[in-house]
Design a protein around this motif. Structure first.
Motif, PDB file in Angstrom:
ATOM      1  N   ILE A 313      62.494 151.678 -60.886  1.00 42.76           N
ATOM      2  CA  ILE A 313      63.568 150.940 -59.666  1.00 42.76           C
ATOM      3  C   ILE A 313      64.394 151.986 -58.540  1.00 42.76           C
ATOM      4  O   ILE A 313      64.851 152.789 -59.442  1.00 42.76           O
ATOM      5  N   VAL A 314      64.106 152.169 -57.905  1.00 43.39           N
ATOM      6  CA  VAL A 314      64.299 152.545 -57.260  1.00 43.39           C
ATOM      7  C   VAL A 314      65.985 151.597 -56.114  1.00 43.39           C
ATOM      8  O   VAL A 314      65.221 150.874 -55.557  1.00 43.39           O
ATOM      9  N   SER A 315      67.161 151.762 -55.882  1.00 42.93           N
ATOM     10  CA  SER A 315      68.374 151.056 -55.397  1.00 42.93           C
ATOM     11  C   SER A 315      69.297 152.030 -55.580  1.00 42.93           C
ATOM     12  O   SER A 315      69.442 153.106 -57.143  1.00 42.93           O
ATOM     13  N   LYS A 316      70.189 151.673 -54.950  1.00 39.53           N
ATOM     14  CA  LYS A 316      71.540 152.540 -55.045  1.00 39.53           C
ATOM     15  C   LYS A 316      72.579 151.880 -56.321  1.00 39.53           C
ATOM     16  O   LYS A 316      74.091 152.097 -55.803  1.00 39.53           O
ATOM     17  N   ASN A 317      72.269 150.454 -56.322  1.00 40.89           N
ATOM     18  CA  ASN A 317      73.459 149.919 -57.139  1.00 40.89           C
ATOM     19  C   ASN A 317      74.518 150.004 -56.002  1.00 40.89           C
ATOM     20  O   ASN A 317      75.765 149.931 -57.280  1.00 40.89           O
ATOM     21  N   TYR A 318      74.767 148.901 -55.159  1.00 43.58           N
ATOM     22  CA  TYR A 318      76.163 149.070 -54.466  1.00 43.58           C
ATOM     23  C   TYR A 318      76.550 147.600 -55.169  1.00 43.58           C
ATOM     24  O   TYR A 318      75.860 147.148 -55.667  1.00 43.58           O
ATOM     25  N   GLU A 319      78.110 147.921 -55.182  1.00 48.55           N
ATOM     26  CA  GLU A 319      78.826 146.970 -55.912  1.00 48.55           C
ATOM     27  C   GLU A 319      79.200 145.567 -55.402  1.00 48.55           C
ATOM     28  O   GLU A 319      79.033 144.584 -55.873  1.00 48.55           O
ATOM     29  N   CYS A 320      78.017 145.870 -54.199  1.00 46.80           N
ATOM     30  CA  CYS A 320      78.083 144.378 -52.945  1.00 46.80           C
ATOM     31  C   CYS A 320      76.423 143.684 -53.862  1.00 46.80           C
ATOM     32  O   CYS A 320      76.466 142.380 -53.051  1.00 46.80           O
ATOM     33  N   SER A 321      75.749 144.063 -54.251  1.00 45.00           N
ATOM     34  CA  SER A 321      74.751 143.917 -54.825  1.00 45.00           C
ATOM     35  C   SER A 321      74.260 143.256 -56.818  1.00 45.00           C
ATOM     36  O   SER A 321      75.480 143.437 -56.973  1.00 45.00           O
ATOM     37  N   PRO A 322      74.351 141.518 -56.181  1.00 47.31           N
ATOM     38  CA  PRO A 322      73.526 140.994 -55.111  1.00 47.31           C
ATOM     39  C   PRO A 322      74.636 140.391 -54.586  1.00 47.31           C
ATOM     40  O   PRO A 322      75.212 140.037 -54.846  1.00 47.31           O
ATOM     41  N   GLU A 330      77.873 139.375 -44.919  1.00 46.76           N
ATOM     42  CA  GLU A 330      78.636 139.465 -45.426  1.00 46.76           C
ATOM     43  C   GLU A 330      78.910 140.748 -45.628  1.00 46.76           C
ATOM     44  O   GLU A 330      79.920 141.987 -46.347  1.00 46.76           O
ATOM     45  N   CYS A 331      77.643 141.646 -45.184  1.00 43.09           N
ATOM     46  CA  CYS A 331      77.855 143.096 -44.877  1.00 43.09           C
ATOM     47  C   CYS A 331      77.637 143.852 -43.264  1.00 43.09           C
ATOM     48  O   CYS A 331      76.964 142.184 -42.634  1.00 43.09           O
ATOM     49  N   LYS A 332      77.994 144.763 -42.708  1.00 50.96           N
ATOM     50  CA  LYS A 332      78.051 144.923 -41.714  1.00 50.96           C
ATOM     51  C   LYS A 332      76.145 146.068 -41.273  1.00 50.96           C
ATOM     52  O   LYS A 332      75.673 146.418 -42.350  1.00 50.96           O
ATOM     53  N   PRO A 333      75.797 145.222 -40.522  1.00 48.74           N
ATOM     54  CA  PRO A 333      73.861 145.831 -40.244  1.00 48.74           C
ATOM     55  C   PRO A 333      74.272 147.460 -40.235  1.00 48.74           C
ATOM     56  O   PRO A 333      75.043 147.709 -39.308  1.00 48.74           O
ATOM     57  N   SER A 334      73.164 148.094 -40.369  1.00 47.43           N
ATOM     58  CA  SER A 334      72.922 150.208 -39.477  1.00 47.43           C
ATOM     59  C   SER A 334      72.754 149.632 -38.106  1.00 47.43           C
ATOM     60  O   SER A 334      72.725 148.452 -37.958  1.00 47.43           O
ATOM     61  N   SER A 335      72.451 150.906 -38.084  1.00 46.94           N
ATOM     62  CA  SER A 335      72.121 150.899 -36.945  1.00 46.94           C
ATOM     63  C   SER A 335      70.822 150.216 -36.838  1.00 46.94           C
ATOM     64  O   SER A 335      69.567 150.376 -35.319  1.00 46.94           O
ATOM     65  N   HIS A 336      70.079 150.516 -37.373  1.00 48.76           N
ATOM     66  CA  HIS A 336      68.133 149.713 -37.128  1.00 48.76           C
ATOM     67  C   HIS A 336      68.427 148.327 -38.201  1.00 48.76           C
ATOM     68  O   HIS A 336      67.561 147.754 -38.781  1.00 48.76           O
ATOM     69  N   ASN A 337      69.706 147.907 -38.033  1.00 50.50           N
ATOM     70  CA  ASN A 337      69.673 146.555 -38.286  1.00 50.50           C
ATOM     71  C   ASN A 337      69.115 146.173 -40.008  1.00 50.50           C
ATOM     72  O   ASN A 337      68.625 144.892 -39.884  1.00 50.50           O
ATOM     73  N   LYS A 338      69.366 147.416 -40.761  1.00 48.07           N
ATOM     74  CA  LYS A 338      69.507 146.823 -42.043  1.00 48.07           C
ATOM     75  C   LYS A 338      70.815 147.101 -42.784  1.00 48.07           C
ATOM     76  O   LYS A 338      71.747 147.323 -42.618  1.00 48.07           O
ATOM     77  N   PRO A 339      70.591 146.761 -43.991  1.00 48.66           N
ATOM     78  CA  PRO A 339      72.191 146.444 -44.644  1.00 48.66           C
ATOM     79  C   PRO A 339      72.212 147.729 -45.626  1.00 48.66           C
ATOM     80  O   PRO A 339      70.930 148.463 -46.113  1.00 48.66           O
ATOM     81  N   PHE A 340      73.143 148.741 -45.997  1.00 51.99           N
ATOM     82  CA  PHE A 340      72.981 149.897 -45.951  1.00 51.99           C
ATOM     83  C   PHE A 340      72.442 149.657 -47.184  1.00 51.99           C
ATOM     84  O   PHE A 340      72.283 151.101 -47.793  1.00 51.99           O
ATOM     85  N   CYS A 341      72.431 149.012 -48.023  1.00 53.00           N
ATOM     86  CA  CYS A 341      71.545 148.756 -49.861  1.00 53.00           C
ATOM     87  C   CYS A 341      70.586 149.207 -49.433  1.00 53.00           C
ATOM     88  O   CYS A 341      69.854 150.577 -49.907  1.00 53.00           O
ATOM     89  N   LEU A 342      70.332 149.190 -48.436  1.00 46.68           N
ATOM     90  CA  LEU A 342      68.612 149.744 -47.750  1.00 46.68           C
ATOM     91  C   LEU A 342      68.407 150.548 -46.895  1.00 46.68           C
ATOM     92  O   LEU A 342      67.274 152.211 -47.009  1.00 46.68           O
ATOM     93  N   GLU A 343      68.941 150.383 -46.023  1.00 53.06           N
ATOM     94  CA  GLU A 343      69.221 152.065 -44.755  1.00 53.06           C
ATOM     95  C   GLU A 343      69.450 153.391 -45.627  1.00 53.06           C
ATOM     96  O   GLU A 343      69.210 154.379 -45.077  1.00 53.06           O
TER      97      GLU A 343
END
Length: 369
Positions: A313-322, A330-343
């Protein structure tokens, strides 16, 4: 003599069982261990599953299911079409109906089917449509592993524990189509075969397409591999973007393969790499090693049902997930319009997970396992 209606469900012998299946491919696959346990409890019953396309294709080959019916779906098939479909089920006189989805409409449709006993979770005010409800808490809905969540829905039947593996699907002509495809793309048996899936149900849930492409380029340089990129017809351009990074080693899957053929192809692959998706679960169902990229989802509740030795499993395991995946409230998008848990998941992160898995596969091969 006791009234049959007062007899507990686990003491009744049901002859004609209706299963109202989940909407998503991944959830249908995660229900399969419960189906196997149900068949073990009722070996001589007729089990009918109703499911949306394309999930119905998989159930046609499942050994626990006798009959599969396709639920009308899509924008042109509204609630009235589904109601007419459910009404037509009355002629089969089901003595037990089980509704796996949590929606209000699914319980209503099961009620319209006329099943004598109707079992499901008592959520969304659905108790009025069910004769028996399985206990569930809001915490369990969010935190319980989906295989266990679906199995526990059937607790009133007192089934034996579900096996910790999938039953193999019945084979038809799928292998012939796969053999023809592999010959067409020039795959050699000494090549490591990788399936890669860059798509997902929502663009915000998927890792960057460009990063998938760079990963393919890296793998092609370091290993003797052939990479097959999986996707739907509507994702043709997305698949082409990935293939352009390493055209001699990466090919896309033709869009006319059905799910059973894709499953047979995945079974031939040594490794699956992809997003949290139905294809990820399809790979785990056929026991192919998986490297899964998780962003807003939670692998503890919806991860692949498989041996941990075959999973990375590749994941950043951020506290806001899931999260509830209501992008981007619920969160701001990255400059590429992705959630930062993926960005924030890099090519290096995924490549390292692939390297770890390849080493495990190679060590098992050397050991003759």
């Amino acid at each position: 003599m006791s009234d049959p209606e007062d007899t507990p469900l686990h003491e009744q012998d049901f002859h004609n069982i209706l299963l109202w299946m989940p909407n998503w491919i991944g959830d249908v696959i995660l229900v399969m261990p419960a189906l196997s346990a149900l068949r073990k409890k009722f070996p001589h019953s007729r089990i009918t599953a109703v499911a949306k396309a394309p999930s119905d294709q998989l159930l046609l080959s499942h050994p626990a299911v006798d009959t599969v019916m396709q639920i009308p779906s899509g924008s042109e098939k509204g609630f009235f079409a589904r109601s007419r479909f459910a009404c037509k089920l009355r002629k089969y006189q089901f003595d037990l109906g089980v509704v796996f989805p949590n929606s209000f409409h699914s319980a209503l449709l099961l009620s319209i089917s006329g099943a004598k006993n109707r079992l499901g979770y008592g959520t969304e005010g659905r108790e009025v449509f069910l004769t028996h409800t399985a206990p569930v808490t809001s915490l369990a809905k969010r935190t319980e592993y989906r295989v266990d969540y679906f199995f526990n829905l059937l607790s009133a039947l007192k089934l034996d524990p579900a096996e910790r593996r999938y039953l193999p699907l019945k084979k038809n002509q799928e292998n012939k189509a796969v053999d023809q495809y592999l010959e067409k793309i020039g795959w050699r048996e000494n090549q490591f075969l990788i399936a890669l899936h860059p798509g997902t149900s929502k663009p915000q849930r998927g890792w960057h397409v460009e990063r998938f492409g760079i990963l393919c380029q890296k793998l092609a340089k370091e290993y003797s591999v052939k990479i097959i990129v999986l996707g739907q017809k509507k994702e043709t351009e997305l698949l082409a973007q990935v293939c352009r990074f390493s055209p001699d080693h990466v090919v896309s899957l033709p869009g006319d393969m059905d799910l059973r053929e894709v499953a047979a192809l995945l079974e031939r692959c040594h490794l699956f790499i992809g997003n949290d998706s139905g294809m990820m679960h399809l790979a785990s169902m056929v026991n192919t090693a998986v490297v899964a990229i998780f962003g807003p989802g939670n692998p503890l509740t919806s991860g692949p049902f498989m041996d941990s030795e075959k999973l990375e499993i590749v994941s950043k395991n951020y506290e806001c997930s899931p999260c509830r995946q209501k992008f981007f409230k619920e969160c701001k998008p990255s400059s590429h319009n992705k959630p930062f848990c993926l960005e924030d998941i890099t090519v290096k992160d995924v490549a390292q997970a692939v390297d770890r898995m390849l080493k495990k596969i190679e060590s098992k091969k050397v050991a003759g396992i």
